[in-house]
Enzyme design. Structure first.
Site, short mmCIF file in Angstrom:
data_model
loop_
_atom_site.label_atom_id
_atom_site.label_comp_id
_atom_site.label_asym_id
_atom_site.label_seq_id
_atom_site.Cartn_x
_atom_site.Cartn_y
_atom_site.Cartn_z
N LYS A 155 1.08 -1.37 0.17
CA LYS A 155 0.35 -0.33 -0.09
C LYS A 155 0.84 1.54 0.20
CE LYS A 155 -3.72 -1.73 -0.37
NZ LYS A 155 -4.88 -3.01 0.57
C1 LIG Z 1 -6.17 -4.05 0.36
C2 LIG Z 1 -6.82 -4.01 0.76
C3 LIG Z 1 -8.34 -4.59 1.76
C4 LIG Z 1 -7.25 -4.47 2.88
O1 LIG Z 1 -6.63 -4.42 3.69
P1 LIG Z 1 -5.79 -5.18 4.51
O2 LIG Z 1 -4.39 -4.05 5.39
O3 LIG Z 1 -4.54 -6.53 3.79
O4 LIG Z 1 -6.58 -5.69 5.36
C5 LIG Z 1 -9.14 -3.68 1.70
N1 LIG Z 1 -9.52 -3.16 1.17
C6 LIG Z 1 -8.95 -2.61 -0.52
C7 LIG Z 1 -9.70 -1.61 -1.30
C8 LIG Z 1 -8.41 -2.62 0.01
O5 LIG Z 1 -6.36 -2.87 -1.05
#
Ligand SMILES: *Cc1c(COP(=O)(O)O)cnc(C)c1O
Length: 379
Positions: free
Chosen positions: A183
């Site tokens: 991210k």
């Molecule tokens: C990455 C992601 C999540 C989950 O995030 P985590 O921190 O891995 O739980 C939820 N929604 C979207 C749209 C994502 O891209």
């Protein structure tokens, strides 16, 4: 083309190592002063009053729904065009995800479809700011207020986005963010919830830590005193090591956004005139957080394109095949092809290209050339 091109690479370095050394030198590895410092910096960046550090965006979404009072049997409206976690968080809260189709030009939840999906059981809406472009939050807020339901933004792609002058968390009751490995800022795993509500902030702080009133940092500061468990809680508290990794990245967040934006815009310019590539459209001069650089390749040649790129050492991803057609959701809820045709069309056409702040221009050029060759060969 033999050099392997990464899809993503983090930019963690000396500043993060130094920040972790400082945590190691202190008494608290788990939730403490460093988490508070990160929460303040994150809330301030988003222009929200409170931020609550958690262990993932998925956990954050789960707690946000609980904090709104969502309970078994309730319905939560969301989009099938997202990562499965958006919908599984609803199931974790005991509620039922109710999907509505998406806008054809953005892939975001289509706010004009919300009202017809609202029933007496609807308690909340989870819009997802897909790829980093915000949904129509003004409209979503208006509909939610009209029906007395909550809004939890899944802003996992969208720390830096702005639309109509609002950032994630400013129109929703809460917005949830992910600091997963790929991210825009990362602690390997991690997440945060932001809110302007003092009441929700207090609930979320209890819910993320067993529902108990005191933690290790309180004992360190004030010595032992009895704690109580006030509500049923979970174990989703962010620790000081994660916060230490994130703090230095907050200082680079705008610089890194500019670097990703530049690559994303140059991708789009390089493909100008190639009719087989479309891009999600920005609305109302929105600031695109560009978590992903995602193209849509009409004509369902997408898997061939991905295979061809992969042969040349170029990784591409699919964000996303729609949630309702995964085995679990179709087996459990009876969803089938044709239920959400716009999301399904995007699911068949979508292809995400390598993107990260320090991506070399030569890599971007190689990706563009390989894509163009491949699309021409497919004809
Ligand atoms: C990455 C992601 C999540 C989950 O995030 P985590 O921190 O891995 O739980 C939820 N929604 C979207 C749209 C994502 O891209």
């Amino acid at each position: 083309m033999k050099t392997r091109i990464p899809f993503f690479h983090h930019d963690l370095g000396e500043a993060e190592l130094e920040a972790i050394r400082q945590v190691f030198a202190g008494p608290i590895l788990t939730t403490g002063a460093t988490v508070l410092e990160f929460e303040r910096a994150f809330a301030s960046y988003l222009g929200c009053r409170h931020a609550i550090g958690v262990t993932s965006c998925t956990g954050g979404l789960h707690l946000a729904l609980l904090a709104l009072g969502v309970k078994p049997g309730d319905e939560v409206i969301t989009t099938p065009m997202s990562f499965v976690a958006t919908a599984t968080a609803i199931l974790q809260a005991g509620a039922v995800p109710v999907f509505i189709d998406v806008e054809p030009d953005t892939g975001n939840l289509d706010a004009t479809r919300i009202e017809s999906a609202i029933t007496s059981k609807t308690r909340a809406i989870i819009p997802v700011h897909l790829y980093g472009l915000m949904c129509d939050m003004l409209k979503i807020r208006e509909i939610a207020d009209c029906h007395g339901i909550g809004v939890v933004e899944d802003a996992a792609h969208c720390i830096e986005g702005v639309r109509d002058g609002y950032r994630p968390g400013q129109l929703g009751d809460m917005a949830c963010f992910s600091f997963y490995a790929t991210k825009n800022i990362t602690s390997g795993e991690g997440g945060a919830i932001v809110t302007n509500s003092e009441e929700l902030d207090a609930k979320l702080r209890l819910l993320r830590h067993h529902g108990v009133t005191k933690g290790a940092a309180d004992r360190e500061r004030n010595g032992y005193s009895h704690w109580d468990m006030e509500v049923m809680g979970w174990k989703y508290n962010m620790d000081n090591i994660q916060a230490a990794l994130l703090l230095p990245q907050m200082k680079r967040i705008e610089t890194n956004l500019a670097l990703r934006n530049r690559h994303a815009l140059l991708y789009q310019e390089s493909f100008a005139g190639i009719e087989k590539i479309h891009w999600p459209t920005s609305r109302n001069g929105a600031v695109h957080a560009h978590h992903l650089s995602t193209a849509w390749v009409p004509g369902y040649h997408r898997d061939q394109v991905i295979n061809e790129l992969s042969k040349q050492g170029i990784p591409a991803m699919v964000n996303y095949r729609p949630i309702h057609l995964t085995s679990y959701f179709s087996n459990t809820f009876g969803y089938k092809v044709g239920d959400f045709p716009v999301a399904e069309r995007i699911g068949n056409e979508t292809i995400s290209l390598p993107l990260y702040p320090a991506m070399p221009d030569s890599h971007r050029d190689a990706v563009v050339q390989a894509m163009i060759d491949c699309l021409q060969a497919l004809n």
